[in-house]
Design a protein around this motif. Structure first.
Motif, PDB file in Angstrom:
ATOM      1  N   ALA A  70    -109.666  52.092 105.017  1.00  0.00           N
ATOM      2  CA  ALA A  70    -108.582  51.991 104.240  1.00  0.00           C
ATOM      3  C   ALA A  70    -107.480  53.151 104.579  1.00  0.00           C
ATOM      4  N   THR A  71    -107.917  54.364 105.074  1.00  0.00           N
ATOM      5  CA  THR A  71    -107.029  55.455 105.279  1.00  0.00           C
ATOM      6  C   THR A  71    -106.140  55.006 106.604  1.00  0.00           C
TER       7      THR A  71
ATOM      8  N   THR B 128    -113.018  53.991  96.700  1.00  0.00           N
ATOM      9  CA  THR B 128    -114.030  54.107  97.672  1.00  0.00           C
ATOM     10  C   THR B 128    -114.396  55.533  97.978  1.00  0.00           C
ATOM     11  N   GLN B 129    -113.381  56.405  97.890  1.00  0.00           N
ATOM     12  CA  GLN B 129    -113.546  58.015  97.785  1.00  0.00           C
ATOM     13  C   GLN B 129    -114.406  58.335  96.434  1.00  0.00           C
TER      14      GLN B 129
ATOM     15  N   ALA C 245    -108.836  53.065  98.814  1.00  0.00           N
ATOM     16  CA  ALA C 245    -109.186  54.146  99.313  1.00  0.00           C
ATOM     17  C   ALA C 245    -109.671  54.887  98.141  1.00  0.00           C
ATOM     18  N   SER C 246    -109.038  55.020  97.011  1.00  0.00           N
ATOM     19  CA  SER C 246    -109.159  56.103  95.888  1.00  0.00           C
ATOM     20  C   SER C 246    -110.503  55.591  95.284  1.00  0.00           C
TER      21      SER C 246
ATOM     22  N   GLN D 183    -103.572  52.561 105.810  1.00  0.00           N
ATOM     23  CA  GLN D 183    -102.582  53.049 105.416  1.00  0.00           C
ATOM     24  C   GLN D 183    -101.683  53.787 106.159  1.00  0.00           C
TER      25      GLN D 183
ATOM     26  N   VAL E 132    -113.858  54.234 103.619  1.00  0.00           N
ATOM     27  CA  VAL E 132    -112.773  55.053 102.945  1.00  0.00           C
ATOM     28  C   VAL E 132    -112.082  55.213 104.603  1.00  0.00           C
ATOM     29  N   ASP E 133    -112.595  55.390 105.559  1.00  0.00           N
ATOM     30  CA  ASP E 133    -112.059  55.428 106.863  1.00  0.00           C
ATOM     31  C   ASP E 133    -110.916  54.401 107.046  1.00  0.00           C
TER      32      ASP E 133
ATOM     33  N   LEU F 115    -104.184  49.429  98.900  1.00  0.00           N
ATOM     34  CA  LEU F 115    -104.896  50.303  99.682  1.00  0.00           C
ATOM     35  C   LEU F 115    -105.226  51.451  99.316  1.00  0.00           C
ATOM     36  N   ARG F 116    -104.284  51.936  98.317  1.00  0.00           N
ATOM     37  CA  ARG F 116    -104.500  53.367  97.799  1.00  0.00           C
ATOM     38  C   ARG F 116    -105.578  53.007  96.634  1.00  0.00           C
TER      39      ARG F 116
END
Length: 708
Positions: free
Chosen positions: A528-529, A502-503, A499-500, A532, A525-526, A495-496
């Motif tokens: 995945a965050t 994707t950001q 998210a990374s 987490q 991004v939202d 997931l990190r």
């Protein structure tokens, strides 16, 4: 020959004949005089006996009058007739009754002197006065004993009668002695015979008189003893007519039942008996009227104060005398004891537990009692159990830990509890929750054991099922912990990365792609965050239940300052003001208390209304811990949602309005319940909420800390 006469010569035979004739004439004369003397003595003895018996007949009449007053049937008229007739016979001569019991009669001559006739006339007048007075006493109020004045007059008349009778007796005695003296002077030989006969007859008269006096004295003594026993006996004695009406009662009736003797005398027994028992009592009285026999029965007798008294009666009747004799004993205590025993029997037989009693005085301790529940549990009827030791319920299964406990208790004479495998009559197994206790006598000696059996088969099955489910739950928890580990390590790393990158895409290609691409990258991004954050909250939730962190003295003031430090950015951003009461030192885990306060204050900051946030943390001492409160002025919670907010994943608002996963309050509830406390909320929509939670610890809490 001259004119003188020559005597007539008698032959020997003529002489013998003359001697025989003379002897016969002499013997006849002797017999005639002897008969006359004996007859005279017989008349004198009869006259003296009649004159002397008047004293006893007067006393008898007085005694019969007393019996008649108490309701005992006596023939007073007969005694009166005999007394008057004896006076007339002594005065004028004729037949007279000389024995009141056999009705024997003798013919006697008239009184020999005017003085004796005068005294006899006076005796008759006194007797008539005496009879009239006794009759007057009998017709008085039968419920009250005669007055002392009446008895005084009666005694005076009796004394005059006795004195007059004594004078008559003495005069007759003098006349009898004169007759004997004249006879002795005229015929010495016959007198000598008469003296012998008189002595014999006199001795007989004296002996008879003394015997009669002794009998009277003995009867009077026996009557006095009977009256004392009658008065002092604690049992209830009574005499009644065959119609069931009381005539004579002893004082115990007044002592036991409260009635005076006057309130009972003359009244029917049935009037005082409980209404439900009257028919049975009437039947018993009818049986007594049929013949002389004894009956025994029980009934309820009503006391004067309305109390109900159980009496045990024993009664017999004398139909020829029309008299009923009865004794009664108060058996209230026995009846109460019998009712108590009956209640115990009903209670024991109504019990769902099997109850047995074994005789500890016998070597094999045989069973002497078992109730209905024992038969229902085991299938064995009482006749199959009594006289046997209950070990037959074990069959061959004798090596059980519970049996060792029971055997030791039996040897030591103590109580014990054990769970034992027993077998019913049909061979099926059941678990017996057995409790035994010793029973001692008044001297403290062991006499019996009582055993209470409970069929705990279903309980044992439930325990087995619970143990199985516990094992399954433990396995499931282990799997959940493994899942938590995977979620915290294996899932968060991808997931990190998502998210990374994707950001990174969002930053690098912002504005270079079309508008939809920028929006899609933002969604990714939202998501995945939030994923987490959700995994992190789930991990925290699972850790609260699985961690066994030790308790320690925790200063709530320090925990509160740490929470404010953690939330300082949010507090500044929302211009919030957070205040608190003096907070206590408690026995808790600092990490858990920090999580609890941080989640509640964080929620208050998150769900802020239009006005700047105002949050206050309070604490109140309880008998077994503390109650904390967190008050805010936020948006509030609808009433229909108050029960939902502590459930996991329950959110009242969309993620776009208020961020979060819906796990925070569930974590708070789990922490509080771990400490044996409770959590609740009071809220008014649009005005704010107050969250209350209690911390109940096993150790004594201390008061608020003093800020340094």
């Amino acid at each position: 020959m001259n004119g003188s006469k020559i005597p007539f010569p008698l032959t020997i035979g003529q002489r013998l004949l003359a001697m025989v004739v003379i002897f016969m004439l002499a013997l006849g004369a002797i017999l005639i005089f002897t008969h006359t003397a004996v007859k005279t003595l017989d008349f004198d003895v009869v006259v003296l006996d009649v004159a002397g018996r008047q004293r006893m007949m007067i006393q008898r009449h007085l005694n019969e009058m007393m019996l008649a007053y108490h309701g005992i049937q006596t023939d007073l008229q007969r005694t009166q007739r005999v007394l008057l007739h004896s006076v007339d016979a002594l005065q004028n001569g004729g037949d007279v009754i000389v024995n009141l019991y056999t009705d024997e009669r003798h013919l006697i001559p008239a009184a020999p002197t005017a003085r004796i006739r005068e005294l006899l006339e006076q005796q008759r007048v006194l007797l008539e006065q005496f009879f009239a007075r006794t009759k007057a006493l009998l017709v008085q109020d039968p419920d009250h004993f005669p007055s002392s004045e009446s008895f005084s007059l009666l005694n005076q008349l009796q004394h005059e009668l006795q004195r007059n009778a004594d004078t008559v007796f003495k005069l007759f005695s003098v006349h009898s002695r004169q007759n004997i003296a004249n006879l002795l002077r005229s015929e010495p030989a016959i007198g000598f015979l008469v003296i012998i006969l008189s002595v014999i007859l006199a001795l007989q008269v004296v002996s008879t008189s003394r015997r009669l006096e002794r009998e009277i004295e003995q009867r009077k003594k026996a009557e006095d003893e009977r009256n004392r026993f009658f008065a002092l006996s604690p049992d209830l004695f009574c005499i009644a007519g065959l119609d069931g009406r009381f005539t004579v009662l002893n004082p115990a009736w007044e002592h036991d039942l409260g009635y005076s003797l006057a309130e009972l005398q003359g009244h029917a027994i049935t009037a005082f008996v409980h209404l439900e028992d009257r028919a049975a009592l009437t039947a018993e009285l009818d049986r007594l009227k049929q013949g002389p026999h004894t009956v025994q029965f029980e009934n309820r007798f009503l006391g004067k104060d309305g109390s109900v008294n159980w009496l045990l009666w024993k009664a017999t009747a004398s139909p020829e005398d029309h008299v009923l004799y009865a004794t009664a004993r108060n058996i209230n205590e026995r009846k109460s004891y019998e009712e108590e025993l009956a209640l115990r029997d009903r209670s024991i037989n109504s019990a769902t537990n099997g109850i047995v009693i074994a005789d500890a005085r016998q070597s094999d301790m045989p069973t002497v009692y078992c109730n209905a529940a024992f038969e229902k549990i085991t299938g064995y009827a009482p006749e199959e159990v009594l006289g046997k030791n209950c070990r037959f319920l074990y069959r061959t299964d004798r090596e059980q830990p519970g049996l060792d406990v029971i055997r030791q208790a039996v040897r030591q004479g103590t109580e014990a509890r054990a769970e034992i495998r027993n077998y019913r009559k049909d061979g099926s197994l059941f678990w017996n929750g057995l409790y035994i206790a010793p029973v001692n006598d008044q001297q403290g000696r062991l006499t019996h054991f009582i055993g209470i059996q409970t069929d705990i088969t279903q309980q044992k099955q439930q325990e087995a099922e619970l143990a199985h489910k516990t094992r399954e739950l433990a396995q499931s928890n282990a799997e959940l912990q493994q899942f938590a580990y995977v979620a915290s390590h294996d899932l968060q790393e991808p997931l990190r990365m998502v998210a990374s990158y994707t950001q990174l895409l969002g930053k690098r290609y912002q504005g270079k792609l079309d508008k939809d691409a920028d929006e899609f990258i933002g969604y990714a991004v939202d998501g995945a965050t939030r994923m987490q954050r959700l995994i992190r909250d789930l991990l925290e939730y699972s850790r609260v239940g699985s961690e066994n962190k030790s308790l320690e003295k925790t200063d709530s003031e320090i925990v509160f300052r740490q929470v404010l430090n953690n939330l300082s950015a949010s507090i500044r951003e929302r211009h919030a003001k957070v205040t608190h009461d003096p907070l206590p030192i408690v026995h808790a885990n600092p990490t858990h208390l920090t999580q609890l306060l941080q989640n509640l204050i964080g929620n208050a900051l998150k769900f802020q209304g239009d006005a700047p946030a105002r949050i206050h943390v309070g604490a109140k001492a309880l008998p077994k811990g503390w109650e904390f409160s967190v008050r805010d002025n936020g948006v509030g919670i609808p009433d229909d949602q108050l029960d939902r907010i502590f459930s996991i994943f329950q959110r009242l608002h969309g993620s776009s309005d208020y961020p979060g996963t819906g796990v925070g309050l569930a974590i708070c509830k789990r922490i509080v319940e771990k400490y044996g406390g409770t959590i609740r909320v009071e809220s008014t929509l649009g005005k704010g909420s107050i969250f209350y939670f209690t911390l109940t610890t096993h150790r004594e809490t201390v008061g608020p800390a003093i800020n340094g």
